[in-house]
Design a protein around this motif. Structure first.
Motif, short mmCIF file in Angstrom:
data_model
loop_
_atom_site.label_atom_id
_atom_site.label_comp_id
_atom_site.label_asym_id
_atom_site.label_seq_id
_atom_site.Cartn_x
_atom_site.Cartn_y
_atom_site.Cartn_z
N UNK A 325 -8.83 12.71 12.68
CA UNK A 325 -9.59 13.67 11.89
C UNK A 325 -10.60 14.41 12.76
N UNK A 326 -11.25 13.70 13.67
CA UNK A 326 -12.31 14.31 14.47
C UNK A 326 -11.77 15.06 15.68
N UNK A 327 -10.78 14.50 16.35
CA UNK A 327 -10.36 15.05 17.64
C UNK A 327 -9.11 15.93 17.58
N UNK A 328 -8.30 15.79 16.57
CA UNK A 328 -7.08 16.59 16.51
C UNK A 328 -7.33 17.88 15.75
N UNK A 329 -6.82 19.02 16.25
CA UNK A 329 -7.01 20.28 15.53
C UNK A 329 -6.34 20.27 14.16
N UNK A 330 -5.31 19.45 14.04
CA UNK A 330 -4.60 19.29 12.77
C UNK A 330 -3.89 17.94 12.82
N UNK A 331 -3.85 17.24 11.70
CA UNK A 331 -3.18 15.93 11.69
C UNK A 331 -1.69 16.17 11.49
N UNK A 332 -0.99 16.28 12.59
CA UNK A 332 0.44 16.57 12.54
C UNK A 332 1.18 15.38 11.92
N UNK A 333 2.15 15.63 11.04
CA UNK A 333 2.74 14.55 10.25
C UNK A 333 3.46 13.48 11.06
N UNK A 334 3.91 13.81 12.28
CA UNK A 334 4.59 12.77 13.07
C UNK A 334 3.59 11.79 13.68
N UNK A 335 2.29 12.10 13.62
CA UNK A 335 1.28 11.13 14.04
C UNK A 335 1.06 10.04 12.98
N UNK A 336 1.43 10.34 11.75
CA UNK A 336 0.98 9.54 10.62
C UNK A 336 1.70 8.20 10.43
N UNK A 337 3.03 8.10 10.60
CA UNK A 337 3.69 6.82 10.33
C UNK A 337 3.10 5.62 11.07
N UNK A 338 2.58 5.83 12.29
CA UNK A 338 1.96 4.73 13.03
C UNK A 338 0.73 4.19 12.30
N UNK A 339 -0.01 5.08 11.61
CA UNK A 339 -1.16 4.64 10.82
C UNK A 339 -0.67 4.02 9.51
N UNK A 340 0.38 4.58 8.96
CA UNK A 340 0.91 4.08 7.68
C UNK A 340 1.41 2.65 7.80
N UNK A 341 2.12 2.32 8.87
CA UNK A 341 2.65 0.96 9.00
C UNK A 341 1.52 -0.06 9.14
N UNK A 342 0.47 0.30 9.85
CA UNK A 342 -0.70 -0.59 9.95
C UNK A 342 -1.33 -0.76 8.58
N UNK A 343 -1.43 0.33 7.81
CA UNK A 343 -2.01 0.28 6.47
C UNK A 343 -1.17 -0.57 5.53
N UNK A 344 0.15 -0.42 5.61
CA UNK A 344 1.05 -1.19 4.75
C UNK A 344 0.92 -2.69 5.04
N UNK A 345 0.86 -3.06 6.30
CA UNK A 345 0.73 -4.48 6.65
C UNK A 345 -0.63 -5.01 6.22
N UNK A 346 -1.69 -4.19 6.36
CA UNK A 346 -3.02 -4.61 5.90
C UNK A 346 -3.01 -4.85 4.39
N UNK A 347 -2.41 -3.93 3.64
CA UNK A 347 -2.30 -4.10 2.20
C UNK A 347 -1.49 -5.33 1.86
N UNK A 348 -0.40 -5.55 2.61
CA UNK A 348 0.43 -6.73 2.38
C UNK A 348 -0.32 -8.03 2.60
N UNK A 349 -1.23 -8.05 3.57
CA UNK A 349 -2.03 -9.25 3.83
C UNK A 349 -2.93 -9.58 2.64
N UNK A 350 -3.51 -8.55 2.02
CA UNK A 350 -4.35 -8.77 0.84
C UNK A 350 -3.51 -9.28 -0.32
N UNK A 351 -2.36 -8.67 -0.53
CA UNK A 351 -1.48 -9.10 -1.62
C UNK A 351 -1.01 -10.54 -1.41
#
Length: 541
Positions: A325-351
Protein backbone atom coordinates in the motif's frame (compact mmCIF):
# COMPACT_ATOMS: atom_id res chain seq x y z
CA UNK A 1 -11.61 -42.63 9.67
CA UNK A 2 -9.50 -45.44 8.29
CA UNK A 3 -5.80 -44.80 7.59
CA UNK A 4 -6.31 -45.44 3.88
CA UNK A 5 -8.95 -42.71 3.67
CA UNK A 6 -6.76 -40.30 5.64
CA UNK A 7 -3.97 -40.89 3.13
CA UNK A 8 -6.33 -40.35 0.20
CA UNK A 9 -7.81 -37.01 1.30
CA UNK A 10 -4.59 -34.98 0.75
CA UNK A 11 -4.41 -36.25 -2.81
CA UNK A 12 -8.04 -35.33 -3.34
CA UNK A 13 -7.20 -31.81 -2.14
CA UNK A 14 -4.30 -31.68 -4.59
CA UNK A 15 -6.49 -32.97 -7.39
CA UNK A 16 -9.17 -30.36 -6.73
CA UNK A 17 -6.60 -27.54 -6.81
CA UNK A 18 -5.20 -28.82 -10.10
CA UNK A 19 -8.70 -29.27 -11.52
CA UNK A 20 -9.64 -25.73 -10.50
CA UNK A 21 -6.57 -24.27 -12.22
CA UNK A 22 -7.07 -26.47 -15.28
CA UNK A 23 -10.69 -25.31 -15.52
CA UNK A 24 -9.48 -21.71 -15.48
CA UNK A 25 -6.94 -22.49 -18.20
CA UNK A 26 -9.31 -24.37 -20.51
CA UNK A 27 -12.38 -22.18 -20.04
CA UNK A 28 -10.66 -18.79 -20.24
CA UNK A 29 -7.36 -19.52 -22.02
CA UNK A 30 -6.30 -16.39 -20.16
CA UNK A 31 -2.80 -15.15 -21.00
CA UNK A 32 -1.70 -12.14 -19.04
CA UNK A 33 -0.15 -9.11 -20.71
CA UNK A 34 3.07 -9.67 -18.77
CA UNK A 35 3.36 -13.23 -20.09
CA UNK A 36 4.14 -11.88 -23.54
CA UNK A 37 6.57 -9.31 -22.14
CA UNK A 38 8.43 -12.09 -20.34
CA UNK A 39 8.13 -14.65 -23.11
CA UNK A 40 9.62 -12.31 -25.71
CA UNK A 41 12.79 -12.19 -23.57
CA UNK A 42 12.61 -15.98 -23.03
CA UNK A 43 12.27 -16.59 -26.75
CA UNK A 44 15.14 -14.25 -27.61
CA UNK A 45 17.32 -16.14 -25.13
CA UNK A 46 16.37 -19.52 -26.58
CA UNK A 47 17.06 -18.29 -30.10
CA UNK A 48 20.46 -16.96 -29.05
CA UNK A 49 19.89 -13.29 -29.85
CA UNK A 50 20.12 -12.01 -26.28
CA UNK A 51 18.33 -12.28 -22.97
CA UNK A 52 16.39 -9.06 -23.39
CA UNK A 53 13.28 -7.51 -24.94
CA UNK A 54 14.37 -5.17 -27.73
CA UNK A 55 17.18 -6.68 -29.78
CA UNK A 56 20.55 -5.10 -29.10
CA UNK A 57 19.47 -3.43 -25.84
CA UNK A 58 20.32 -5.25 -22.62
CA UNK A 59 17.33 -4.52 -20.42
CA UNK A 60 16.17 -6.59 -17.44
CA UNK A 61 12.59 -6.55 -18.79
CA UNK A 62 11.16 -9.28 -16.55
CA UNK A 63 10.79 -9.80 -12.81
CA UNK A 64 10.90 -13.54 -12.10
CA UNK A 65 14.08 -15.43 -13.03
CA UNK A 66 12.31 -18.83 -12.87
CA UNK A 67 9.28 -17.41 -14.66
CA UNK A 68 11.54 -16.45 -17.57
CA UNK A 69 14.17 -19.19 -17.63
CA UNK A 70 11.69 -22.09 -17.55
CA UNK A 71 9.73 -20.80 -20.59
CA UNK A 72 13.07 -20.23 -22.36
CA UNK A 73 13.99 -23.87 -21.73
CA UNK A 74 10.55 -25.06 -22.84
CA UNK A 75 10.82 -23.05 -26.06
CA UNK A 76 14.34 -24.36 -26.69
CA UNK A 77 12.93 -27.90 -26.42
CA UNK A 78 9.70 -27.43 -28.39
CA UNK A 79 10.24 -24.37 -30.65
CA UNK A 80 6.48 -23.84 -30.41
CA UNK A 81 4.80 -20.86 -28.73
CA UNK A 82 1.58 -22.71 -27.89
CA UNK A 83 3.44 -25.69 -26.47
CA UNK A 84 5.40 -23.39 -24.15
CA UNK A 85 2.38 -21.68 -22.56
CA UNK A 86 0.58 -24.99 -22.01
CA UNK A 87 3.64 -26.77 -20.65
CA UNK A 88 4.30 -23.83 -18.35
CA UNK A 89 0.69 -24.09 -17.21
CA UNK A 90 1.21 -27.77 -16.45
CA UNK A 91 4.24 -26.91 -14.31
CA UNK A 92 2.26 -24.30 -12.40
CA UNK A 93 -0.76 -26.56 -11.97
CA UNK A 94 1.46 -29.25 -10.44
CA UNK A 95 2.95 -26.67 -8.07
CA UNK A 96 -0.55 -25.57 -7.06
CA UNK A 97 -1.59 -29.15 -6.39
CA UNK A 98 1.47 -29.65 -4.22
CA UNK A 99 0.70 -26.47 -2.27
CA UNK A 100 -2.89 -27.57 -1.66
CA UNK A 101 -1.77 -31.00 -0.46
CA UNK A 102 0.69 -29.40 1.96
CA UNK A 103 -1.95 -27.00 3.29
CA UNK A 104 -4.29 -29.87 4.07
CA UNK A 105 -1.50 -31.90 5.71
CA UNK A 106 -0.41 -28.91 7.81
CA UNK A 107 -3.84 -28.54 9.34
CA UNK A 108 -4.73 -32.21 9.64
CA UNK A 109 -1.36 -33.65 10.69
CA UNK A 110 0.46 -30.72 12.36
CA UNK A 111 -2.36 -28.66 13.90
CA UNK A 112 -4.69 -31.64 14.48
CA UNK A 113 -7.66 -29.91 12.89
CA UNK A 114 -10.75 -32.05 12.23
CA UNK A 115 -10.59 -33.60 8.81
CA UNK A 116 -13.64 -31.70 7.56
CA UNK A 117 -12.15 -28.38 8.67
CA UNK A 118 -8.71 -29.09 7.17
CA UNK A 119 -10.40 -29.95 3.91
CA UNK A 120 -12.60 -26.84 3.88
CA UNK A 121 -9.63 -24.58 4.66
CA UNK A 122 -7.80 -26.10 1.69
CA UNK A 123 -10.82 -25.36 -0.48
CA UNK A 124 -10.35 -21.67 0.29
CA UNK A 125 -7.15 -21.90 -1.75
CA UNK A 126 -8.80 -24.07 -4.41
CA UNK A 127 -11.46 -21.40 -4.99
CA UNK A 128 -9.24 -18.33 -4.77
CA UNK A 129 -9.77 -16.93 -8.24
CA UNK A 130 -6.63 -14.80 -8.40
CA UNK A 131 -4.41 -17.69 -7.28
CA UNK A 132 -5.85 -19.92 -9.99
CA UNK A 133 -5.86 -17.28 -12.70
CA UNK A 134 -2.35 -15.95 -12.15
CA UNK A 135 -1.00 -19.48 -11.92
CA UNK A 136 -2.22 -20.37 -15.43
CA UNK A 137 -1.95 -17.05 -17.26
CA UNK A 138 1.86 -16.99 -17.42
CA UNK A 139 2.80 -15.40 -14.09
CA UNK A 140 5.03 -16.86 -11.36
CA UNK A 141 2.24 -17.01 -8.77
CA UNK A 142 2.27 -20.78 -8.22
CA UNK A 143 6.00 -20.68 -7.43
CA UNK A 144 5.41 -18.05 -4.75
CA UNK A 145 2.45 -19.93 -3.28
CA UNK A 146 4.37 -23.18 -2.98
CA UNK A 147 7.44 -21.45 -1.50
CA UNK A 148 5.36 -19.66 1.14
CA UNK A 149 3.49 -22.83 2.10
CA UNK A 150 6.78 -24.73 2.41
CA UNK A 151 8.21 -21.98 4.64
CA UNK A 152 5.15 -21.90 6.91
CA UNK A 153 5.20 -25.69 7.08
CA UNK A 154 8.76 -25.54 8.41
CA UNK A 155 7.70 -23.02 11.06
CA UNK A 156 4.84 -25.28 12.15
CA UNK A 157 7.25 -28.08 13.03
CA UNK A 158 7.79 -28.81 16.73
CA UNK A 159 11.52 -29.37 16.24
CA UNK A 160 14.35 -26.86 15.80
CA UNK A 161 14.25 -25.15 12.36
CA UNK A 162 16.40 -26.86 9.76
CA UNK A 163 18.70 -24.17 8.26
CA UNK A 164 19.34 -26.13 5.06
CA UNK A 165 15.67 -26.70 4.24
CA UNK A 166 14.65 -23.16 5.13
CA UNK A 167 17.61 -21.67 3.25
CA UNK A 168 16.69 -23.60 0.10
CA UNK A 169 13.06 -22.51 0.44
CA UNK A 170 14.14 -18.88 0.76
CA UNK A 171 16.33 -19.22 -2.32
CA UNK A 172 13.41 -20.77 -4.23
CA UNK A 173 11.24 -17.81 -3.26
CA UNK A 174 13.89 -15.32 -4.35
CA UNK A 175 14.33 -17.10 -7.68
CA UNK A 176 10.54 -16.88 -8.05
CA UNK A 177 10.37 -13.14 -7.33
CA UNK A 178 13.31 -10.96 -6.20
CA UNK A 179 11.02 -9.01 -3.88
CA UNK A 180 10.22 -12.21 -1.98
CA UNK A 181 12.53 -11.04 0.78
CA UNK A 182 9.60 -8.85 1.88
CA UNK A 183 7.45 -11.96 2.37
CA UNK A 184 10.29 -13.89 4.00
CA UNK A 185 11.10 -11.06 6.38
CA UNK A 186 7.47 -10.39 7.28
CA UNK A 187 6.78 -14.03 8.14
CA UNK A 188 10.05 -14.33 10.04
CA UNK A 189 9.52 -11.15 12.08
CA UNK A 190 5.99 -12.26 12.92
CA UNK A 191 7.29 -15.66 14.04
CA UNK A 192 9.96 -14.12 16.25
CA UNK A 193 7.50 -11.69 17.81
CA UNK A 194 4.60 -14.01 18.51
CA UNK A 195 5.92 -17.57 18.65
CA UNK A 196 9.61 -18.14 19.33
CA UNK A 197 12.53 -15.73 19.52
CA UNK A 198 14.99 -17.85 21.45
CA UNK A 199 18.67 -17.49 20.58
CA UNK A 200 19.06 -21.01 19.09
CA UNK A 201 16.19 -20.31 16.70
CA UNK A 202 17.66 -16.96 15.69
CA UNK A 203 20.98 -18.67 14.97
CA UNK A 204 19.23 -21.28 12.85
CA UNK A 205 17.50 -18.58 10.81
CA UNK A 206 20.79 -16.74 10.35
CA UNK A 207 22.41 -19.89 8.95
CA UNK A 208 19.38 -20.35 6.68
CA UNK A 209 19.85 -16.81 5.41
CA UNK A 210 23.47 -17.52 4.54
CA UNK A 211 22.44 -20.63 2.59
CA UNK A 212 19.67 -18.70 0.83
CA UNK A 213 22.02 -15.90 -0.21
CA UNK A 214 24.59 -18.38 -1.54
CA UNK A 215 21.93 -20.14 -3.62
CA UNK A 216 20.54 -16.88 -5.00
CA UNK A 217 23.93 -15.25 -5.56
CA UNK A 218 24.52 -16.76 -9.05
CA UNK A 219 21.51 -14.88 -10.39
CA UNK A 220 22.57 -11.62 -8.77
CA UNK A 221 26.06 -11.94 -10.27
CA UNK A 222 24.68 -12.73 -13.72
CA UNK A 223 22.11 -9.90 -13.68
CA UNK A 224 24.69 -7.39 -12.49
CA UNK A 225 27.19 -8.46 -15.14
CA UNK A 226 24.72 -8.76 -18.03
CA UNK A 227 22.33 -5.89 -17.34
CA UNK A 228 24.51 -3.64 -15.22
CA UNK A 229 21.98 -3.74 -12.39
CA UNK A 230 20.51 -6.65 -10.41
CA UNK A 231 17.22 -4.78 -9.91
CA UNK A 232 14.68 -5.59 -12.66
CA UNK A 233 13.75 -2.77 -15.00
CA UNK A 234 10.13 -3.60 -14.20
CA UNK A 235 10.87 -2.12 -10.75
CA UNK A 236 13.14 0.74 -11.81
CA UNK A 237 10.76 1.97 -14.51
CA UNK A 238 7.91 2.50 -12.10
CA UNK A 239 9.91 5.21 -10.36
CA UNK A 240 11.16 5.73 -6.85
CA UNK A 241 9.41 7.37 -3.94
CA UNK A 242 10.91 10.26 -2.05
CA UNK A 243 11.11 10.21 1.72
CA UNK A 244 8.40 12.84 2.02
CA UNK A 245 6.13 10.89 -0.33
CA UNK A 246 6.59 7.73 1.73
CA UNK A 247 5.70 9.62 4.91
CA UNK A 248 2.61 11.14 3.27
CA UNK A 249 1.42 7.78 1.96
CA UNK A 250 2.04 6.12 5.32
CA UNK A 251 -0.01 8.81 7.10
CA UNK A 252 -2.83 8.49 4.57
CA UNK A 253 -2.75 4.72 4.97
CA UNK A 254 -2.92 4.95 8.76
CA UNK A 255 -5.87 7.30 8.49
CA UNK A 256 -7.63 5.08 5.94
CA UNK A 257 -7.48 2.09 8.30
CA UNK A 258 -9.82 3.91 10.70
CA UNK A 259 -11.92 6.03 8.35
CA UNK A 260 -12.73 3.04 6.15
CA UNK A 261 -14.36 1.30 9.10
CA UNK A 262 -17.22 3.75 8.60
CA UNK A 263 -17.11 4.38 4.88
CA UNK A 264 -15.28 2.98 1.85
CA UNK A 265 -13.83 -0.36 0.82
CA UNK A 266 -10.96 -0.38 3.29
CA UNK A 267 -7.24 -0.56 2.51
CA UNK A 268 -7.06 -4.39 2.67
CA UNK A 269 -10.10 -5.45 0.64
CA UNK A 270 -7.93 -6.46 -2.32
CA UNK A 271 -6.61 -9.50 -0.39
CA UNK A 272 -9.79 -11.42 -1.21
CA UNK A 273 -11.43 -9.14 -3.81
CA UNK A 274 -11.52 -9.78 -7.58
CA UNK A 275 -8.64 -8.53 -9.70
CA UNK A 276 -9.07 -4.85 -10.58
CA UNK A 277 -12.23 -4.61 -8.48
CA UNK A 278 -11.59 -0.83 -8.46
CA UNK A 279 -13.03 -0.57 -11.97
CA UNK A 280 -16.45 -1.39 -10.55
CA UNK A 281 -19.24 -3.72 -11.56
CA UNK A 282 -19.20 -6.01 -8.51
CA UNK A 283 -22.11 -6.30 -6.03
CA UNK A 284 -21.96 -4.06 -2.98
CA UNK A 285 -22.89 -6.93 -0.67
CA UNK A 286 -19.88 -8.88 -1.88
CA UNK A 287 -17.57 -5.89 -1.40
CA UNK A 288 -18.95 -5.36 2.11
CA UNK A 289 -18.24 -8.98 3.07
CA UNK A 290 -14.74 -8.86 1.59
CA UNK A 291 -13.93 -5.65 3.45
CA UNK A 292 -14.73 -7.10 6.87
CA UNK A 293 -13.10 -10.43 6.09
CA UNK A 294 -9.87 -8.64 5.22
CA UNK A 295 -9.98 -6.51 8.37
CA UNK A 296 -10.54 -9.61 10.49
CA UNK A 297 -7.60 -11.49 9.03
CA UNK A 298 -4.96 -8.74 9.04
CA UNK A 299 -5.64 -7.79 12.66
CA UNK A 300 -5.82 -11.23 14.27
CA UNK A 301 -2.34 -10.52 15.66
CA UNK A 302 -3.81 -7.81 17.88
CA UNK A 303 -6.11 -10.27 19.71
CA UNK A 304 -4.21 -11.77 22.70
CA UNK A 305 -6.12 -15.07 23.05
CA UNK A 306 -5.67 -16.01 19.40
CA UNK A 307 -3.16 -18.82 18.77
CA UNK A 308 0.49 -17.92 18.15
CA UNK A 309 0.38 -19.43 14.67
CA UNK A 310 -2.58 -17.28 13.65
CA UNK A 311 -1.03 -14.16 15.17
CA UNK A 312 2.37 -14.42 13.48
CA UNK A 313 0.81 -15.16 10.09
CA UNK A 314 -1.74 -12.37 10.47
CA UNK A 315 1.07 -9.98 11.36
CA UNK A 316 2.98 -11.11 8.26
CA UNK A 317 -0.07 -10.46 6.06
CA UNK A 318 -0.45 -7.03 7.66
CA UNK A 319 3.22 -6.17 7.04
CA UNK A 320 3.20 -7.28 3.39
CA UNK A 321 -0.09 -5.48 2.76
CA UNK A 322 1.29 -2.32 4.38
CA UNK A 323 4.42 -2.50 2.24
CA UNK A 324 2.38 -2.80 -0.97
CA UNK A 325 0.00 0.00 0.00
CA UNK A 326 2.77 2.45 0.92
CA UNK A 327 5.53 1.61 -1.56
CA UNK A 328 3.79 0.30 -4.66
CA UNK A 329 2.26 2.80 -7.12
CA UNK A 330 -0.60 0.33 -7.54
CA UNK A 331 -1.32 -3.03 -5.94
CA UNK A 332 -1.03 -5.18 -9.03
CA UNK A 333 -3.25 -8.28 -8.74
CA UNK A 334 -0.45 -10.79 -9.30
CA UNK A 335 1.16 -9.54 -6.07
CA UNK A 336 -1.92 -10.48 -4.08
CA UNK A 337 -2.13 -14.33 -3.97
CA UNK A 338 1.04 -14.50 -1.84
CA UNK A 339 -0.73 -12.35 0.78
CA UNK A 340 -3.98 -14.28 0.36
CA UNK A 341 -2.43 -17.68 1.12
CA UNK A 342 -0.86 -16.33 4.31
CA UNK A 343 -4.23 -14.84 5.28
CA UNK A 344 -6.08 -18.10 4.54
CA UNK A 345 -3.68 -20.12 6.71
CA UNK A 346 -3.94 -17.53 9.51
CA UNK A 347 -7.74 -17.75 9.37
CA UNK A 348 -7.50 -21.54 9.32
CA UNK A 349 -5.40 -21.50 12.49
CA UNK A 350 -8.12 -19.55 14.32
CA UNK A 351 -10.84 -21.88 13.06
CA UNK A 352 -8.77 -24.86 14.19
CA UNK A 353 -8.36 -23.26 17.60
CA UNK A 354 -12.13 -22.78 17.85
CA UNK A 355 -12.82 -26.34 16.74
CA UNK A 356 -10.38 -28.07 19.08
CA UNK A 357 -10.23 -26.09 22.32
CA UNK A 358 -12.49 -26.87 25.26
CA UNK A 359 -11.93 -23.47 26.85
CA UNK A 360 -12.68 -21.21 23.91
CA UNK A 361 -15.85 -20.04 22.24
CA UNK A 362 -16.44 -23.43 20.68
CA UNK A 363 -15.61 -27.02 21.48
CA UNK A 364 -15.72 -30.42 19.80
CA UNK A 365 -19.38 -30.64 20.73
CA UNK A 366 -20.09 -27.28 19.04
CA UNK A 367 -18.29 -27.30 15.68
CA UNK A 368 -20.94 -25.02 14.15
CA UNK A 369 -18.96 -21.85 14.99
CA UNK A 370 -15.88 -22.60 12.81
CA UNK A 371 -18.10 -24.42 10.32
CA UNK A 372 -20.33 -21.37 9.95
CA UNK A 373 -17.38 -19.00 9.53
CA UNK A 374 -15.67 -21.12 6.92
CA UNK A 375 -18.98 -21.62 5.09
CA UNK A 376 -19.48 -17.86 4.78
CA UNK A 377 -15.90 -17.34 3.61
CA UNK A 378 -16.28 -20.22 1.15
CA UNK A 379 -19.46 -18.69 -0.30
CA UNK A 380 -17.67 -15.39 -0.81
CA UNK A 381 -14.68 -17.12 -2.41
CA UNK A 382 -16.87 -19.10 -4.82
CA UNK A 383 -18.77 -15.93 -5.71
CA UNK A 384 -15.53 -14.16 -6.64
CA UNK A 385 -14.15 -17.27 -8.37
CA UNK A 386 -17.13 -17.81 -10.69
CA UNK A 387 -17.46 -14.11 -11.48
CA UNK A 388 -13.76 -13.87 -12.27
CA UNK A 389 -13.91 -17.00 -14.42
CA UNK A 390 -16.56 -15.48 -16.66
CA UNK A 391 -14.92 -12.05 -16.62
CA UNK A 392 -11.50 -13.32 -17.70
CA UNK A 393 -12.98 -15.45 -20.47
CA UNK A 394 -14.53 -12.33 -21.99
CA UNK A 395 -11.33 -10.35 -21.33
CA UNK A 396 -9.32 -12.91 -23.28
CA UNK A 397 -11.71 -13.18 -26.20
CA UNK A 398 -12.64 -9.52 -26.64
CA UNK A 399 -9.59 -7.61 -25.43
CA UNK A 400 -6.51 -9.82 -25.63
CA UNK A 401 -7.33 -11.81 -28.78
CA UNK A 402 -9.96 -9.50 -30.27
CA UNK A 403 -8.09 -6.25 -29.79
CA UNK A 404 -4.47 -6.19 -28.60
CA UNK A 405 -3.32 -9.23 -30.58
CA UNK A 406 -5.04 -7.80 -33.66
CA UNK A 407 -3.31 -4.46 -33.18
CA UNK A 408 0.07 -6.21 -32.94
CA UNK A 409 -0.55 -8.20 -36.13
CA UNK A 410 -1.80 -5.10 -37.94
CA UNK A 411 1.32 -3.14 -36.98
CA UNK A 412 3.48 -6.02 -38.18
CA UNK A 413 1.75 -6.01 -41.57
CA UNK A 414 2.00 -2.22 -41.92
CA UNK A 415 5.60 -1.73 -40.77
CA UNK A 416 8.38 -1.63 -43.32
CA UNK A 417 11.00 -2.93 -40.88
CA UNK A 418 11.12 -4.49 -37.41
CA UNK A 419 13.33 -1.54 -36.45
CA UNK A 420 10.32 0.77 -36.56
CA UNK A 421 9.47 2.06 -33.09
CA UNK A 422 6.17 2.10 -31.20
CA UNK A 423 5.07 4.17 -28.22
CA UNK A 424 2.42 2.50 -26.04
CA UNK A 425 1.57 1.44 -22.50
CA UNK A 426 0.19 -2.14 -22.97
CA UNK A 427 3.48 -3.71 -23.99
CA UNK A 428 2.61 -7.43 -23.94
CA UNK A 429 0.45 -8.61 -26.84
CA UNK A 430 1.11 -5.66 -29.13
CA UNK A 431 4.86 -5.84 -28.64
CA UNK A 432 5.02 -9.61 -29.02
CA UNK A 433 2.82 -9.95 -32.10
CA UNK A 434 4.19 -6.90 -33.91
CA UNK A 435 7.85 -7.77 -33.33
CA UNK A 436 8.73 -4.07 -33.53
CA UNK A 437 11.00 -2.04 -31.28
CA UNK A 438 8.86 -0.89 -28.37
CA UNK A 439 9.14 2.32 -26.39
CA UNK A 440 6.67 1.43 -23.70
CA UNK A 441 5.52 3.61 -20.84
CA UNK A 442 6.87 3.62 -18.15
CA UNK A 443 9.86 1.82 -19.73
CA UNK A 444 9.66 -1.84 -18.71
CA UNK A 445 11.55 -2.97 -21.79
CA UNK A 446 13.70 0.00 -22.77
CA UNK A 447 15.86 2.80 -21.37
CA UNK A 448 14.73 5.38 -23.93
CA UNK A 449 11.46 5.96 -22.11
CA UNK A 450 13.05 6.12 -18.67
CA UNK A 451 15.66 8.62 -19.88
CA UNK A 452 12.97 10.74 -21.55
CA UNK A 453 10.86 10.83 -18.38
CA UNK A 454 13.87 11.92 -16.35
CA UNK A 455 14.98 14.56 -18.85
CA UNK A 456 11.53 16.07 -19.32
CA UNK A 457 10.44 15.65 -15.72
CA UNK A 458 7.05 14.73 -17.10
CA UNK A 459 4.72 11.74 -17.29
CA UNK A 460 2.60 13.24 -20.06
CA UNK A 461 2.19 10.83 -22.97
CA UNK A 462 2.01 13.57 -25.58
CA UNK A 463 5.15 15.28 -24.29
CA UNK A 464 7.04 11.99 -24.27
CA UNK A 465 5.88 11.16 -27.81
CA UNK A 466 6.90 14.59 -29.11
CA UNK A 467 10.33 14.14 -27.53
CA UNK A 468 11.03 10.52 -28.57
CA UNK A 469 9.38 10.75 -32.02
CA UNK A 470 8.48 7.05 -32.46
CA UNK A 471 7.18 5.76 -35.80
CA UNK A 472 3.88 4.61 -34.29
CA UNK A 473 1.77 5.64 -31.30
CA UNK A 474 -0.83 3.33 -29.74
CA UNK A 475 -3.05 4.99 -27.12
CA UNK A 476 -6.43 4.75 -25.48
CA UNK A 477 -8.83 7.67 -26.04
CA UNK A 478 -7.92 10.60 -23.84
CA UNK A 479 -4.36 9.52 -23.09
CA UNK A 480 -2.93 12.31 -25.27
CA UNK A 481 -4.86 15.09 -23.57
CA UNK A 482 -2.76 18.00 -22.37
CA UNK A 483 -3.18 21.53 -21.09
CA UNK A 484 -0.33 22.70 -23.31
CA UNK A 485 -1.65 23.69 -26.78
CA UNK A 486 1.86 23.75 -28.24
CA UNK A 487 2.27 20.05 -27.43
CA UNK A 488 -0.98 19.19 -29.20
CA UNK A 489 0.02 21.30 -32.20
CA UNK A 490 3.42 19.60 -32.38
CA UNK A 491 1.85 16.16 -32.26
CA UNK A 492 -0.75 16.95 -34.93
CA UNK A 493 1.92 18.29 -37.24
CA UNK A 494 3.96 15.09 -36.98
CA UNK A 495 1.34 12.31 -36.69
CA UNK A 496 -1.81 11.23 -38.43
CA UNK A 497 -4.51 8.81 -37.27
CA UNK A 498 -3.91 5.54 -39.12
CA UNK A 499 -6.60 3.32 -37.59
CA UNK A 500 -8.82 2.90 -34.55
CA UNK A 501 -9.96 -0.31 -32.85
CA UNK A 502 -13.19 -0.38 -30.85
CA UNK A 503 -14.82 -3.22 -28.89
CA UNK A 504 -16.78 -0.98 -26.53
CA UNK A 505 -20.28 -1.62 -27.97
CA UNK A 506 -19.82 -5.38 -27.55
CA UNK A 507 -18.49 -4.99 -24.02
CA UNK A 508 -21.33 -2.70 -22.98
CA UNK A 509 -23.81 -5.37 -24.05
CA UNK A 510 -22.29 -7.99 -21.72
CA UNK A 511 -23.96 -8.99 -18.47
CA UNK A 512 -20.97 -9.87 -16.30
CA UNK A 513 -19.31 -8.80 -13.07
CA UNK A 514 -16.38 -6.43 -13.42
CA UNK A 515 -17.27 -5.08 -16.85
CA UNK A 516 -15.36 -1.90 -16.07
CA UNK A 517 -12.08 -3.81 -16.31
CA UNK A 518 -12.86 -4.74 -19.92
CA UNK A 519 -14.15 -1.26 -20.69
CA UNK A 520 -10.80 0.30 -19.79
CA UNK A 521 -9.05 -1.44 -22.72
CA UNK A 522 -11.97 -1.45 -25.14
CA UNK A 523 -10.73 1.32 -27.46
CA UNK A 524 -7.36 2.11 -29.04
CA UNK A 525 -6.19 4.61 -31.61
CA UNK A 526 -3.07 4.14 -33.73
CA UNK A 527 -1.16 7.14 -35.02
CA UNK A 528 1.55 6.99 -37.67
CA UNK A 529 4.41 9.41 -37.97
CA UNK A 530 4.23 11.48 -41.12
CA UNK A 531 7.03 10.54 -43.48
CA UNK A 532 9.55 13.00 -44.76
CA UNK A 533 10.58 12.89 -48.41
CA UNK A 534 13.85 11.17 -47.50
CA UNK A 535 11.94 8.37 -45.76
CA UNK A 536 9.61 7.95 -48.73
CA UNK A 537 12.62 7.51 -50.99
CA UNK A 538 14.17 5.03 -48.56
CA UNK A 539 11.00 2.93 -48.62
CA UNK A 540 10.95 3.04 -52.42
CA UNK A 541 7.78 5.15 -52.65
Amino acid sequence: MSPSINKTIPWIAAGLAMASALLFAIYTDHRWEDWYITFRASKNLAEGVGFTYNLGERIHSFTSPLGTLIPALLYYITWNDEAVIWLFRVVNILLLGTAAKLVFSMFFDKLKAPLWLAFLITLLLVFDGKSMDFSINGMETAFMLLGIVLFIRELFRDSMPNPLRIGLIWAFLMWSRPDAFIHIGSILVGYLLFKNRSLPYIRAFFRAAVIGVICYLPWLIFAWAYYGNPIPNTVLAKGSLTFSTIIDRALQYGQAIFTSLIDGDGPFIWIFAPAYFQTGGWPQLLMFALKWLSYLVVFLWAIPRVSANARFLSFAAFCIASYLIIFSPFIYPWYIPAVTIISVIALGCVLTQLATTTRGVASKSRPWVPAGIVAVVMAVQVWVYTGGLIQMKQQQELIEYGLRKEIGLWLKSEAQSNKETVFLEPLGYIGYYSGLTMYDYPGLGNKTMINARKKLGSESYIELVNYIQPDWVVVRPGELKTTKPEQTQSFESNYTLARSFDRKPTIESLSIYGRGFLRYDSQYMIYKKKQTDSKKIAYGR
